[in-house]
Design a protein around this motif. Structure first.
Motif, short mmCIF file in Angstrom:
data_model
loop_
_atom_site.label_atom_id
_atom_site.label_comp_id
_atom_site.label_asym_id
_atom_site.label_seq_id
_atom_site.Cartn_x
_atom_site.Cartn_y
_atom_site.Cartn_z
N PRO A 192 37.51 -61.79 26.02
CA PRO A 192 37.78 -60.35 25.89
C PRO A 192 36.51 -59.54 26.13
CG PRO A 192 37.78 -61.42 23.74
CD PRO A 192 37.63 -62.51 24.76
N GLN A 193 36.67 -58.27 26.37
CA GLN A 193 35.51 -57.41 26.55
C GLN A 193 34.70 -57.36 25.26
OE1 GLN A 193 36.48 -53.33 27.44
NE2 GLN A 193 34.55 -53.01 28.49
N ARG A 194 33.37 -57.51 25.36
CA ARG A 194 32.45 -57.48 24.22
C ARG A 194 32.85 -58.48 23.12
NH1 ARG A 194 30.96 -51.65 22.49
NH2 ARG A 194 29.32 -52.88 21.55
N PRO A 195 32.96 -59.75 23.45
CA PRO A 195 33.41 -60.75 22.47
C PRO A 195 32.35 -61.04 21.40
CG PRO A 195 32.68 -61.84 24.44
CD PRO A 195 32.63 -60.36 24.73
N VAL A 196 32.83 -61.30 20.22
CA VAL A 196 31.99 -61.76 19.11
C VAL A 196 32.78 -62.85 18.40
CG1 VAL A 196 30.94 -61.13 16.89
CG2 VAL A 196 30.86 -59.53 18.80
N LEU A 197 32.11 -63.93 18.07
CA LEU A 197 32.74 -65.02 17.34
C LEU A 197 32.34 -64.90 15.87
CD1 LEU A 197 34.31 -67.73 17.41
CD2 LEU A 197 32.11 -68.85 17.73
#
Length: 173
Positions: free
Chosen positions: A12-17
């Motif tokens: 996804p756009q601007r992913p963060v886990l």
């Protein structure tokens, strides 16, 4: 993330886990409602030694997290550093937690997080033999031969504000 790294699946756009280690009961009582309200998925890595004990996640809470779209991975049985394990400890620390979590959830578990984020090249064959698809660490560059077993993540200290965190994301990766 693992599908992206392994197969090139789009992120996804601007992913963060977002990941949560150890298995505190607050992961269910505090984190899950916030994550649900914000529609943020996350991954939880509980130690299995503490499951169903006071102040720790229960089997029912793990199933709630799973049903809410969260991912559950293993964090060994009792948080032993994997780079210090000896031959008779691998089954207890890697295989049994994977099997126990799969039994609780009713589906396979194929992710793990190294306790303290620490791993060594000798550990990777044991992690692979236990059937983990991917494993997460904290500080070293990924292993070039088995990068999925050494995915790097960061653990921001509570003193970081949002700009500080974003600055580290830009500079560390």
């Amino acid at each position: 993330l693992v599908d992206h790294l392994q197969f090139g699946t789009a992120l996804p756009q601007r992913p963060v886990l977002l990941t949560f280690d150890d298995g505190s009961a607050t992961h269910h009582s505090v984190a899950l409602p916030v994550l649900t309200d914000l529609s943020f998925p996350a991954t939880f890595f509980p130690m299995t030694v503490v499951l169903n004990k006071p102040d720790w996640l229960s089997d029912d809470q793990l199933r709630d997290l799973d049903r809410a779209g969260m991912t559950i991975g293993a964090h060994t049985w009792d948080h032993q550093r994997t780079d210090r394990l000896i031959d008779d400890q691998w089954v207890t620390q890697l295989d049994q937690p994977k099997a126990q979590l799969a039994e609780v959830l009713g589906h396979p578990v194929d992710l793990m997080a190294y306790p303290f984020g620490v791993w060594s090249p000798e550990v990777l064959s044991h992690v692979a033999a236990a059937g983990y698809r991917a494993a997460f660490q904290l500080s070293d560059p990924p292993d070039t031969a088995q990068p999925l077993l050494t995915i790097r993540r960061i653990m921001p200290p509570p003193t970081w504000d949002a700009p500080t965190l974003l600055g580290h994301l830009d500079s560390d990766f």
